[in-house]
Design a protein around this motif. Structure first.
Motif, short mmCIF file in Angstrom:
data_model
loop_
_atom_site.label_atom_id
_atom_site.label_comp_id
_atom_site.label_asym_id
_atom_site.label_seq_id
_atom_site.Cartn_x
_atom_site.Cartn_y
_atom_site.Cartn_z
N ASP A 116 0.84 -1.20 0.00
CA ASP A 116 0.00 0.00 0.00
C ASP A 116 0.87 1.25 0.00
OD1 ASP A 116 -2.37 -1.43 0.01
OD2 ASP A 116 -2.39 -1.58 2.19
N ALA A 117 0.57 2.16 -0.90
CA ALA A 117 1.39 3.36 -1.06
C ALA A 117 0.81 4.53 -0.28
CB ALA A 117 1.49 3.73 -2.54
N LYS A 118 1.69 5.32 0.31
CA LYS A 118 1.24 6.55 0.96
C LYS A 118 0.80 7.58 -0.06
CE LYS A 118 4.24 5.93 5.00
NZ LYS A 118 5.36 6.50 5.81
N ASN A 119 1.42 7.55 -1.23
CA ASN A 119 1.09 8.46 -2.31
C ASN A 119 0.47 7.66 -3.44
OD1 ASN A 119 0.92 10.30 -4.37
ND2 ASN A 119 3.03 11.02 -4.21
N LEU A 120 -0.84 7.79 -3.62
CA LEU A 120 -1.53 7.01 -4.64
C LEU A 120 -1.06 7.36 -6.04
CD1 LEU A 120 -5.19 6.94 -3.26
CD2 LEU A 120 -3.46 5.15 -3.15
N ASN A 121 -0.50 8.55 -6.22
CA ASN A 121 -0.03 8.94 -7.55
C ASN A 121 1.20 8.16 -7.99
OD1 ASN A 121 -2.01 10.95 -7.91
ND2 ASN A 121 -0.81 12.43 -6.73
N THR A 122 1.92 7.58 -7.02
CA THR A 122 3.10 6.79 -7.36
C THR A 122 2.94 5.33 -6.92
OG1 THR A 122 4.18 7.52 -5.30
CG2 THR A 122 4.65 8.77 -7.31
#
Length: 248
Positions: A116-122
């Motif tokens: 799971d990413a903290k920044n959905l854009n990356t």
């Protein structure tokens, strides 16, 4: 759908998602099936031997193709897998070689845990998916080839801005994968480069602190520059753990 793409996609969907491993591998492979996933033996029998127990252990399989590329005899898939309602989540990148009958004869893959990413854009799989600019395919492949040679293999950091849009690139990767800059000069060999329009994929051997890594890079280009990058990589296990000829 392109016939070669349909073959690769159907092997995934019918063989793994739907649980028909034997029927699918028999239907969609040619006279040989050379395997580079180091834990799976070559041939139809190796695929069945590996996946039939997997299907029993993992009865709930949500499998989605996120990106696909077809270039001549080669098909590339980027796939997201959610196993047993989140017990495991993977990003799988697969390259298939096909014969004149559009059957699969060889397969390379890299598998990593989806985090799971903290920044959905990356996030590992977020971002653009549409293939455009088909007339620019060969130019885009050549630019990526030159970027990989000059920057990632030879380590010429001063040249990287010539290949990147606005001197930067949006990178999608797992949180534990280093920045693009941290891998400059670590690429030992680039084995395959394929492309379709604004997307180009490379498969490379990377050496990081003595560890051999198999790495797929998916590049999206705009106006002749690299704009976006998806990274999927995994350590290559010791040779005594292989059951085939290895990752490359």
């Amino acid at each position: 759908m392109n016939s070669k793409l349909a073959t690769a996609t159907n092997l995934y969907m019918e063989g793994i998602r739907d649980g028909n491993a034997k029927d699918a591998i028999t239907k969609y492979t040619g006279r040989r099936y050379t395997q580079h996933s180091t834990g799976v033996r070559n041939g139809v029998e190796g695929f069945i031997e590996f996946f039939e127990p997997f299907l029993v252990r993992c009865p709930i399989r949500d499998i989605r193709v996120i990106r696909s590329i077809v270039d001549g005899q080669y098909v590339f898939l980027q796939v997201f897998q959610d196993i047993n309602n989140g017990d495991a989540k993977w990003v799988t990148t697969d390259l298939f070689d096909t014969d004149s009958n559009d059957k699969i004869i060889e397969h390379w893959d890299v598998i990593s845990a989806y985090q799971d990413a903290k920044n959905l854009n990356t996030d590992q799989i977020s971002g653009e998916t549409e293939i455009t600019d088909l007339d620019a395919t060969e130019d885009n492949k050549e630019l990526v080839r030159e970027f990989l040679c000059d920057v990632m293999v030879l380590g010429q950091q001063d040249k990287r801005h010539a290949y990147l849009s606005d001197g930067q690139v949006i990178v999608h990767c797992a949180p534990d994968v280093g920045s693009l800059e941290s891998y400059i000069g670590t690429y030992d060999q680039v084995f395959k480069i394929i492309g379709q329009g604004n997307f180009v994929v490379s498969y490379s051997r990377v050496l990081e602190n003595g560890q051999e890594i198999a790495r797929f890079d998916i590049f999206r280009l705009e106006q002749g520059k690299i704009k976006e990058l998806w990274v999927n990589q995994e350590p290559v296990p010791p040779k005594n753990e292989w059951v085939n000829g290895g990752k490359f």
